[in-house]
Design a protein around this motif. Structure first.
Motif, PDB file in Angstrom:
ATOM      1  N   GLU A  12     -32.353 -21.865 -20.238  1.00 38.37           N
ATOM      2  CA  GLU A  12     -33.586 -22.378 -19.634  1.00 38.37           C
ATOM      3  C   GLU A  12     -33.744 -23.876 -19.865  1.00 38.37           C
ATOM      4  N   GLY A  13     -32.837 -24.481 -20.646  1.00 35.86           N
ATOM      5  CA  GLY A  13     -32.924 -25.894 -20.960  1.00 35.86           C
ATOM      6  C   GLY A  13     -33.831 -26.149 -22.149  1.00 35.86           C
ATOM      7  N   SER A  14     -33.771 -27.360 -22.679  1.00 33.90           N
ATOM      8  CA  SER A  14     -34.557 -27.712 -23.858  1.00 33.90           C
ATOM      9  C   SER A  14     -35.798 -28.522 -23.530  1.00 33.90           C
ATOM     10  N   GLY A  15     -36.017 -28.822 -22.258  1.00 32.31           N
ATOM     11  CA  GLY A  15     -37.151 -29.643 -21.857  1.00 32.31           C
ATOM     12  C   GLY A  15     -38.459 -28.882 -21.832  1.00 32.31           C
ATOM     13  N   PRO A  16     -39.541 -29.560 -21.450  1.00 32.92           N
ATOM     14  CA  PRO A  16     -40.873 -28.945 -21.475  1.00 32.92           C
ATOM     15  C   PRO A  16     -41.127 -27.934 -20.372  1.00 32.92           C
ATOM     16  N   TYR A  17     -40.213 -27.832 -19.393  1.00 32.90           N
ATOM     17  CA  TYR A  17     -40.397 -26.904 -18.278  1.00 32.90           C
ATOM     18  C   TYR A  17     -39.210 -25.941 -18.225  1.00 32.90           C
ATOM     19  N   PRO A  18     -39.290 -24.774 -18.869  1.00 30.91           N
ATOM     20  CA  PRO A  18     -38.181 -23.822 -18.801  1.00 30.91           C
ATOM     21  C   PRO A  18     -37.721 -23.628 -17.365  1.00 30.91           C
ATOM     22  N   ALA A  19     -36.413 -23.713 -17.164  1.00 30.38           N
ATOM     23  CA  ALA A  19     -35.879 -23.798 -15.808  1.00 30.38           C
ATOM     24  C   ALA A  19     -35.094 -22.552 -15.431  1.00 30.38           C
ATOM     25  N   ILE A  20     -34.916 -22.368 -14.141  1.00 30.13           N
ATOM     26  CA  ILE A  20     -34.117 -21.270 -13.620  1.00 30.13           C
ATOM     27  C   ILE A  20     -33.119 -21.799 -12.601  1.00 30.13           C
ATOM     28  N   MET A  21     -32.101 -21.001 -12.375  1.00 27.10           N
ATOM     29  CA  MET A  21     -31.131 -21.222 -11.309  1.00 27.10           C
ATOM     30  C   MET A  21     -31.380 -20.173 -10.243  1.00 27.10           C
ATOM     31  N   GLU A  22     -31.407 -20.589  -8.984  1.00 22.62           N
ATOM     32  CA  GLU A  22     -31.667 -19.621  -7.925  1.00 22.62           C
ATOM     33  C   GLU A  22     -30.980 -20.022  -6.637  1.00 22.62           C
ATOM     34  N   GLN A  23     -30.879 -19.055  -5.746  1.00 25.18           N
ATOM     35  CA  GLN A  23     -30.444 -19.334  -4.387  1.00 25.18           C
ATOM     36  C   GLN A  23     -31.634 -19.176  -3.467  1.00 25.18           C
ATOM     37  N   ASP A  24     -31.892 -20.215  -2.695  1.00 27.02           N
ATOM     38  CA  ASP A  24     -32.991 -20.173  -1.735  1.00 27.02           C
ATOM     39  C   ASP A  24     -32.438 -19.735  -0.384  1.00 27.02           C
ATOM     40  N   PRO A  25     -33.068 -18.770   0.268  1.00 24.97           N
ATOM     41  CA  PRO A  25     -32.543 -18.300   1.554  1.00 24.97           C
ATOM     42  C   PRO A  25     -32.500 -19.385   2.620  1.00 24.97           C
ATOM     43  N   GLY A  26     -33.274 -20.443   2.432  1.00 27.45           N
ATOM     44  CA  GLY A  26     -33.243 -21.547   3.387  1.00 27.45           C
ATOM     45  C   GLY A  26     -32.081 -22.489   3.183  1.00 27.45           C
ATOM     46  N   GLY A  78     -12.941 -32.062 -19.218  1.00 27.88           N
ATOM     47  CA  GLY A  78     -13.903 -30.984 -18.994  1.00 27.88           C
ATOM     48  C   GLY A  78     -15.272 -31.255 -19.588  1.00 27.88           C
ATOM     49  N   GLY A  79     -15.407 -32.331 -20.371  1.00 30.83           N
ATOM     50  CA  GLY A  79     -16.706 -32.711 -20.903  1.00 30.83           C
ATOM     51  C   GLY A  79     -17.339 -31.648 -21.780  1.00 30.83           C
ATOM     52  N   THR A  80     -18.670 -31.658 -21.812  1.00 35.87           N
ATOM     53  CA  THR A  80     -19.441 -30.689 -22.610  1.00 35.87           C
ATOM     54  C   THR A  80     -20.375 -29.871 -21.731  1.00 35.87           C
ATOM     55  N   TYR A  81     -20.138 -29.859 -20.446  1.00 40.04           N
ATOM     56  CA  TYR A  81     -21.078 -29.299 -19.477  1.00 40.04           C
ATOM     57  C   TYR A  81     -21.397 -27.828 -19.716  1.00 40.04           C
ATOM     58  N   ARG A  82     -20.446 -27.071 -20.263  1.00 39.65           N
ATOM     59  CA  ARG A  82     -20.640 -25.635 -20.431  1.00 39.65           C
ATOM     60  C   ARG A  82     -21.156 -25.253 -21.813  1.00 39.65           C
ATOM     61  N   GLU A  83     -21.349 -26.232 -22.657  1.00 40.17           N
ATOM     62  CA  GLU A  83     -21.985 -25.967 -23.940  1.00 40.17           C
ATOM     63  C   GLU A  83     -23.470 -25.680 -23.716  1.00 40.17           C
ATOM     64  N   PRO A  84     -24.150 -25.075 -24.695  1.00 40.47           N
ATOM     65  CA  PRO A  84     -25.591 -24.836 -24.526  1.00 40.47           C
ATOM     66  C   PRO A  84     -26.316 -26.110 -24.120  1.00 40.47           C
ATOM     67  N   ASN A  85     -27.128 -26.003 -23.096  1.00 38.95           N
ATOM     68  CA  ASN A  85     -27.894 -27.131 -22.548  1.00 38.95           C
ATOM     69  C   ASN A  85     -27.007 -28.290 -22.095  1.00 38.95           C
ATOM     70  N   GLY A  86     -25.752 -27.991 -21.788  1.00 37.91           N
ATOM     71  CA  GLY A  86     -24.845 -29.023 -21.312  1.00 37.91           C
ATOM     72  C   GLY A  86     -24.283 -29.915 -22.400  1.00 37.91           C
ATOM     73  N   GLY A  87     -24.568 -29.585 -23.665  1.00 41.10           N
ATOM     74  CA  GLY A  87     -24.035 -30.363 -24.767  1.00 41.10           C
ATOM     75  C   GLY A  87     -24.493 -31.810 -24.740  1.00 41.10           C
ATOM     76  N   GLU A  88     -23.671 -32.677 -25.287  1.00 42.37           N
ATOM     77  CA  GLU A  88     -24.038 -34.098 -25.374  1.00 42.37           C
ATOM     78  C   GLU A  88     -24.236 -34.724 -24.001  1.00 42.37           C
ATOM     79  N   LEU A  89     -23.410 -34.352 -23.046  1.00 40.88           N
ATOM     80  CA  LEU A  89     -23.546 -34.934 -21.712  1.00 40.88           C
ATOM     81  C   LEU A  89     -24.823 -34.462 -21.020  1.00 40.88           C
ATOM     82  N   GLY A  90     -25.286 -33.263 -21.345  1.00 44.58           N
ATOM     83  CA  GLY A  90     -26.571 -32.804 -20.817  1.00 44.58           C
ATOM     84  C   GLY A  90     -27.717 -33.674 -21.306  1.00 44.58           C
TER      85      GLY A  90
END
Length: 308
Positions: free
Chosen positions: A31-45, A254-266
């Motif tokens: 959900e990320g570490s920021g103040p707005y827990p986030a989601i991933m979704e597909q929008d039908p549009g 490959g960076g740190t993108y797949r670490e929790p919250n994107g790691g350092e690069l996140g």
């Protein structure tokens, strides 16, 4: 020398939620570490892309969401390839849209759509114009009454970024006047080799750097990252816009993108977007000035030009 930019995706389980199809992984409820827990979704549009946003849009109040359009490594058609990284960004109050549907969802594009014309029988190759499709869709949704994004997107604050092959796609669309920030991650412009194995890159040449009008930020690993020489060369050639180049000792392609919250690069990407698109002075400290946060980290090597 043959150069290959590559990144992998991940498989996810599905559950349903409005306004689109929200994806939740049993092993990774990011959900990320920021103040707005986030989601991933597909929008039908926008079935050819994956959307990352704050879960509860009412929580942003009178604020608006700046927009990030994202190109994947390998130019892959998997919008969840950078899920942890993009969810982290969205949790700080951004709307992030990645090229490609979620990897285990293969919706048929709408008839006669630009995406339907591009995604031919050869499979999941993507094009830089899909970054523009994401921008166009977000602007249209911001203006459409009844849309969950109606009046909630800051269409004056748009960034385009990408990793590896997605970074080349970012350069390809950089001349669009709506774009206010460019982020190049483990990437740089190369001359495509039609004989190599791997994702087919668009033919983006070094003269594209002359068309830039937005601040450019380039992040790579050291010489162990195949993109390092290309990223450095791009930075050295830029003369007309503010440019920031940083590489880290020991950081792989490959960076740190797949670490929790994107790691350092996140953390770096979220701070960069908060500074450049929201004017956050605290976030600016990571990049701004001779004693910036990254400047003082002995593992990071920072160069700047045309920056006030």
């Amino acid at each position: 020398m043959r150069l290959r930019y590559w990144c992998s995706g991940m498989l996810l389980a599905l559950s349903l939620t409005a306004p689109g199809i929200a994806m939740q992984s049993p092993s990774n409820n990011a959900e990320g570490s920021g103040p707005y827990p986030a989601i991933m979704e597909q929008d039908p549009g926008l079935p050819t892309h994956t959307v990352y946003r704050p879960r509860d849009l009412s929580k942003i109040g009178e604020k608006k969401l700046p927009l990030l359009s994202w190109g994947n490594g390998a130019c892959s058609n998997s919008g969840d390839s950078f899920r942890n990284f993009l969810t982290e960004i969205a949790s700080h109050g951004f709307l992030a849209i990645a090229i490609g549907p979620v990897s285990n969802v293969t919706p048929k594009p709408p008839a006669r759509s630009p995406a339907a014309e591009r995604l031919g029988p050869d499979g999941p190759s993507t094009r830089s114009s899909q970054l523009i499709d994401a921008i166009d869709w977000a602007i249209a949704e911001n203006n459409r009454k009844g849309s969950p994004y109606f009046g909630k997107v800051d269409t004056s604050k748009i960034a385009v970024m990408g990793q590896s092959c997605g970074g080349v796609q970012t350069y390809a669309v950089a001349a669009d006047p709506r774009i206010k920030l460019l982020g190049i991650w483990n990437s740089g412009i190369i001359i495509p080799d039609p004989n190599r194995n791997g994702p087919a890159m668009e033919d983006v040449r070094k003269d594209q750097l002359l068309k830039l009008h937005s601040p450019l930020f380039i992040f790579t690993g050291d010489k162990g990252d195949v993109a390092y020489p290309n990223g450095l060369d791009d930075f050295q050639r830029v003369t007309t816009v503010p440019a920031f180049h940083a590489y880290k000792d020991g950081l792989g392609h490959g960076g740190t993108y797949r670490e929790p919250n994107g790691g350092e690069l996140g953390k770096i990407a979220s701070a960069l977007l908060q500074w450049q698109l929201k004017g956050d002075k605290e976030a600016a400290k990571m990049f701004d000035g001779a004693n910036c946060g990254l400047c003082q980290d002995p593992k990071w090597h920072v160069s700047k030009k045309n920056m006030k």
